[in-house]
Every structure is written in structure tokens, then in C-alpha cells.
Design an enzyme around this catalytic site. Sequence first.
Site, PDB file in Angstrom:
ATOM      1  N   ARG A  57       0.823  -1.194  -0.012  1.00  0.00           N
ATOM      2  CA  ARG A  57      -0.158  -0.038  -0.008  1.00  0.00           C
ATOM      3  C   ARG A  57       0.917   1.274  -0.072  1.00  0.00           C
ATOM      4  O   ARG A  57       0.275   2.265  -0.481  1.00  0.00           O
ATOM      5  CB  ARG A  57      -0.926   0.032   1.235  1.00  0.00           C
ATOM      6  CG  ARG A  57      -1.864   1.162   1.287  1.00  0.00           C
ATOM      7  CD  ARG A  57      -3.123   1.026   2.254  1.00  0.00           C
ATOM      8  NE  ARG A  57      -2.470   0.680   3.602  1.00  0.00           N
ATOM      9  CZ  ARG A  57      -2.214   1.468   4.475  1.00  0.00           C
ATOM     10  NH1 ARG A  57      -2.005   2.986   4.090  1.00  0.00           N
ATOM     11  NH2 ARG A  57      -1.447   1.542   5.676  1.00  0.00           N
ATOM     12  N   TYR A 110     -16.357  19.486 -10.922  1.00  0.00           N
ATOM     13  CA  TYR A 110     -16.625  18.103 -11.266  1.00  0.00           C
ATOM     14  C   TYR A 110     -18.002  17.759 -10.289  1.00  0.00           C
ATOM     15  O   TYR A 110     -17.663  18.084  -9.130  1.00  0.00           O
ATOM     16  CB  TYR A 110     -15.657  17.266 -11.062  1.00  0.00           C
ATOM     17  CG  TYR A 110     -15.870  15.777 -11.307  1.00  0.00           C
ATOM     18  CD1 TYR A 110     -16.381  15.387 -12.340  1.00  0.00           C
ATOM     19  CD2 TYR A 110     -15.262  14.943 -10.526  1.00  0.00           C
ATOM     20  CE1 TYR A 110     -16.721  14.009 -12.672  1.00  0.00           C
ATOM     21  CE2 TYR A 110     -15.319  13.574 -10.564  1.00  0.00           C
ATOM     22  CZ  TYR A 110     -15.907  13.039 -11.764  1.00  0.00           C
ATOM     23  OH  TYR A 110     -16.302  11.782 -11.846  1.00  0.00           O
ATOM     24  N   ASP A 181      -8.005  20.962 -10.366  1.00  0.00           N
ATOM     25  CA  ASP A 181      -8.246  19.692 -11.343  1.00  0.00           C
ATOM     26  C   ASP A 181      -7.848  19.960 -12.700  1.00  0.00           C
ATOM     27  O   ASP A 181      -8.313  21.004 -13.282  1.00  0.00           O
ATOM     28  CB  ASP A 181      -9.824  19.562 -11.318  1.00  0.00           C
ATOM     29  CG  ASP A 181      -9.983  18.310 -11.805  1.00  0.00           C
ATOM     30  OD1 ASP A 181      -9.384  17.809 -12.892  1.00  0.00           O
ATOM     31  OD2 ASP A 181     -10.878  17.629 -11.346  1.00  0.00           O
ATOM     32  N   LYS A 206      -9.137   9.459 -17.381  1.00  0.00           N
ATOM     33  CA  LYS A 206      -9.454  10.114 -18.598  1.00  0.00           C
ATOM     34  C   LYS A 206      -8.215  10.160 -19.345  1.00  0.00           C
ATOM     35  O   LYS A 206      -7.681   9.061 -20.001  1.00  0.00           O
ATOM     36  CB  LYS A 206      -9.857  11.401 -18.293  1.00  0.00           C
ATOM     37  CG  LYS A 206     -10.881  11.575 -17.196  1.00  0.00           C
ATOM     38  CD  LYS A 206     -12.327  10.785 -17.739  1.00  0.00           C
ATOM     39  CE  LYS A 206     -13.589  11.334 -16.692  1.00  0.00           C
ATOM     40  NZ  LYS A 206     -13.345  10.957 -15.222  1.00  0.00           N
TER      41      LYS A 206
END
Length: 394
Positions: A57, A110, A181, A206
Site C-alpha cells: 500500500r 466536477y 483539477d 481520462k
Amino acid sequence: MTTRDTRYVQAGSEPHRRHGYVNPPIHRTSTVLYRDTAEMAASQADPLKRTPPVYGRFGTPTGRAFETALAELEGGHAAVATCSGLAAATTAVLSFVRAGDHLLVSDSVYMPTRRFCDSLAAFGVRVEYYDPAVGAGIEGLLRPETRVVYLESPGSTTFEVQDVPAVTAACRPRGITTVIDNTWATPAFLRPLELGADVVVHSATKYLTGHADSILGAIVCSEDAFPAVRGAAMRLGQCAGADDLYLGLRGLRTLGVRLGRHQQQALDLAHWLQQREEVAEVVHPALPEHPGHRIWQRDFDGASGLFGFVLRPHFGRAAVDAMIDRLRLFGLGHSWGGYESLLVPADPLTHRLPGTWRDRGPLLRVHVGFEHLDDLKADLVEGFAELVRRQAGC
């Protein structure tokens, strides 16, 4: 210094450390063995500084390759990979805000990020949304308890371009962290850290991955911001899967080529849509008619394949739905950034502040992929014909 096109290929690449192999292996692991008890004790004392990580992790060589490459392309100090784009946004905010703090968020943000910010009221964080056109006027909204200003430029769905240098210039002297962003532009077309931002978030799902086959997020930080973000990511249990990280790194290698093609395709279609009588307005920052075009010219190196267009206001919802359902090449799906073209209806008036987005007519968001433009235009011609026919009640 090498050009950006070369850095897409070379950033984060260390084949000499992998027996000459160009691509890093995919490290699917949880357990990483210590050499001895002394190493275990050192890692437990300060796990965030342990190199190499001693638990899956905390990072793997696959993840480090992706993070190193993206940080270099953004001009950042370091990056942190997360399990999704939303996770990148939420982790970035939670790195800096506490109960009693004030968080300023662009009204064009968003929608999932907006929902998360709204939820922070339950934890004592005061959230306020601001007009993305505010520019240097952001200074009048800052309070002594303001800790973070969250930007998105262009704005999600409605594509307002923010004056990032003006906002960051107002925040930096006050010690306010600016988070932005950068999913739409990617480092191919915008590098917000160069404009004064402290933290950049990406939905790497994306354009960075680029093939509609991965869920991945990333946070790129300045040197001052990195410890807080890295620490928060570890406390929140943030990590990305090895296969997704590999796909993200693969996507970075062709980012420049793909974004150039998306830009070319989208601009051609945007100009074509401007000539259609069914269309009232095309919302694309690279068009001179766009309100934020001047700022886009100043700060951006290009435009991606995502934009919007507004239909004439007399078209009703049933006719718009019939148009969308008639399309065969434009898929109806909420993601974007892959090779495929998409088109979805948008209704920003359901959540926007009064006045930041006036009702112009039905708004559609389009992502232009790599299909031949003649085919995409023919698909839209048939869709527009169905729009007009259904509106006329035929």
C-alpha cells in the site's frame, strides 16, 4: 533541456535498473519482506520516508514509475497515485482542511467533487462556492479561516476558464493552499504549478490513461505541499492497483500524440457545429467567441477533445432525448478521455449559483474521439434530423 514530446517517452523510465527492459514490470504485491528486524524497526518509525516501501500500500516500483513520470511532466516535486480521480480530489482537500476551516470551491467543479465538498459541513468545514470568473476578486472572498481554494479550469460541463495566476497570487501570501483539477488539459496543455498552484489533481482515468480501460487518480504537489498530501493519502488508505498504474504509465508515453489528435478533431467539429442552425452556441475555450478565450490563449498550450454545445432553446427534452438515442457513433456514457466519441446531456442549472450559468437552452457535452470526422458529422446530421422531426411532432 529536452522537449515535452521527449519527456512523454523518457520520464520515469529507468531501463538500466530493469535489465534493459523498456517497460517496468507490474508489481502485484501486498507483502514486502524486511531484510532484518532493524530494517523493520526503521520502517515502522517513519514509514512515509522508507525507500523502497515495505508494504504494497505504501507503493511499488510500478507506482513510483508512474508518479515520477507525471510529476516531471507537471513540473512538480512529487506525485501520489490514488484509486480514482475522485479519490485524488478528496484526498487533496482532506490533506489541508480541518473542522472550523473555510473551503472555497469553483462553482463549475466536477459534480462528484461538489457532493464531497458539500458533505464536509457534517465535519465542521464551511464550504462556499464562487463564480469561476471571479479572477483577482477572489481576494474579497478570502477569510482568516480560509485554508483551501479549489479550482477547475476549464470548468466541468460548462468550460469556464479561470484566471489561475490571479487566484494563486491572492492566496499564496496568506498561506492558503490552492488545489486545481487539471484533468481536461493534462500537462500537455496546462501546467498549473507554473501558474502558482500548490496541488494538481487528475482523474487519470481520462486522458492520462487514454484507453477507457482503467480507473486511476493522481495528485501532483509542490515541495511544500507534498508531505501533507502523502501523509493524508497513507492515513486514508489510498493506493492504486498495479495494473491501473501500468496502464497509466503506458498512456503517458503517447499523451502528446493523442492530445494533439483530440484537439484537431474537436476544433474541426466545433467549427462545424457553429454552422448548424440547430445549435445556438458552441462552448469551447479555443474559440474566439468563448468568454475565457483570452485567458486560455495566455495560459494554455492547446485544447483537448471535450467541449459543449447549446441547442436552440425551443427544443424540448423529448426531442433532445430522441436525437441522442438516434446517434450510433457517439456513445452515451459519463466518462471521457478515451479513443471513443461520447455525447451526454448536461443540466448545470440544477446545482449552480444564480447567475454563474444562464439558461441558454439544452446543453450537450461532447467528447471527440478518433473516429473519422466525416463519419461523426454524418452521425450528428442524422441526430439533428431526428431532433427537428421529433420537435415538430412528426
